[in-house]
Design a protein around this motif. Structure first.
Motif: not given
Length: 272
Positions: A181-188, A201-204, A209-210, A239-244
């Motif tokens: 997931f960190g690799g995907y966030v870095k791509h974004l 910040r929320i995604l980081k 969380v992951m 809820n937290d995971i499905s929101n992401v």
């Protein structure tokens, strides 16, 4: 506890013919089997021992004690059953009553304990991926979120690996979920897809969380012989995971649309 109103209850009792303790054409055995098959619930358990304990009173207890989503779902499934068995009159009054009860079911089903349950779906034609998503949704619909945690972890790994493949983000079979997931966030971030620093910040924070989700999967789910996490914390995690996932789905939607439009271009229409 569902919030069926007194007027709605009158309509439902009329449609499902609850007078004299009956429910449609169910016998005790077929009613027990129907609820067990569709919801994994033993309707003849002590929990639903309401008043006389008749079929009608057990259905009333189900509506009384279960959450809105399950109450709405049993309404819809019983209407489907009634149509399949040709139990409803075809006059206009009956059609209006069926329509009214369908709307009651729809209202109740909007109140799922997991807000973005619809986001948990396969992103390709992989049969196993689709079945995995289906079993997670079924656990949530049956109000058994604790049983969905290990499967949700597997689902998210498959989901994020697909994103990594799509954008050529390197990983191997041992790469942990939070690293994927960190690799995907870095791509974004690199592609400047995110407009707000707060979103970043929320995604980081979701990366950590992951990472914690790995622990839950290994030590508090049915993945192993574990004591299972309690209901309320399971709902919070789901809820937290499905929101992401819902957010990622929204981010990815424009690129998916662009890919489809490219695939649909007819080569004969090209000017060379």
């Amino acid at each position: 506890m569902s919030d069926i109103t007194s007027i709605e209850r009158i309509q439902l009792e009329r449609l499902f013919q609850l007078e004299d303790g009956y429910v449609l054409d169910f016998s005790n055995a077929t009613f027990e089997a129907f609820v067990l098959e569709n919801f994994g619930i033993e309707i003849y358990s002590e929990k639903y021992e309401y008043n006389s304990g008749s079929k009608a009173n057990r259905l009333r207890a189900f509506w009384k004690f279960e959450l809105n989503y399950l109450a709405g779902d049993i309404i819809h499934k019983m209407i489907e059953y009634g149509f399949a068995k040709n139990l409803f009159s075809k006059d206009e009054d009956s059609k209006q009553l069926i329509d009214a009860c369908n709307k009651i079911g729809e209202r109740l089903k909007q109140d799922s304990p997991v807000e973005n349950i619809e986001a948990i779906k396969a992103t390709n034609n992989d049969k196993d991926f689709s079945l995995l998503a289906k079993t997670i949704r079924e656990s949530i619909e049956k109000n058994e979120p604790e049983t969905a945690l290990d499967r949700l972890h597997t689902f998210v790994i498959k989901y994020v690996r697909e994103l990594c493949d799509k954008y050529s983000i390197g990983y191997d079979k041992d790469t942990a979920l939070h690293s994927l997931f960190g690799g995907y966030v870095k791509h974004l971030q690199q592609e400047k897809i995110l407009e707000s620093e707060m979103t970043v910040r929320i995604l980081k924070s979701s990366i950590s969380v992951m990472e914690a989700f790995n622990h839950v999967r290994n030590n508090q789910s049915f993945a192993h012989d574990n004591p299972i996490l309690n209901y309320n914390e399971s709902i919070l995690i789901l809820n937290d995971i499905s929101n992401v996932i819902r957010f990622i789905e929204a981010v990815e939607r424009p690129s998916i649309k662009a890919e489809k439009e490219t695939e649909e271009i007819d080569i004969d229409d090209l000017p060379f």
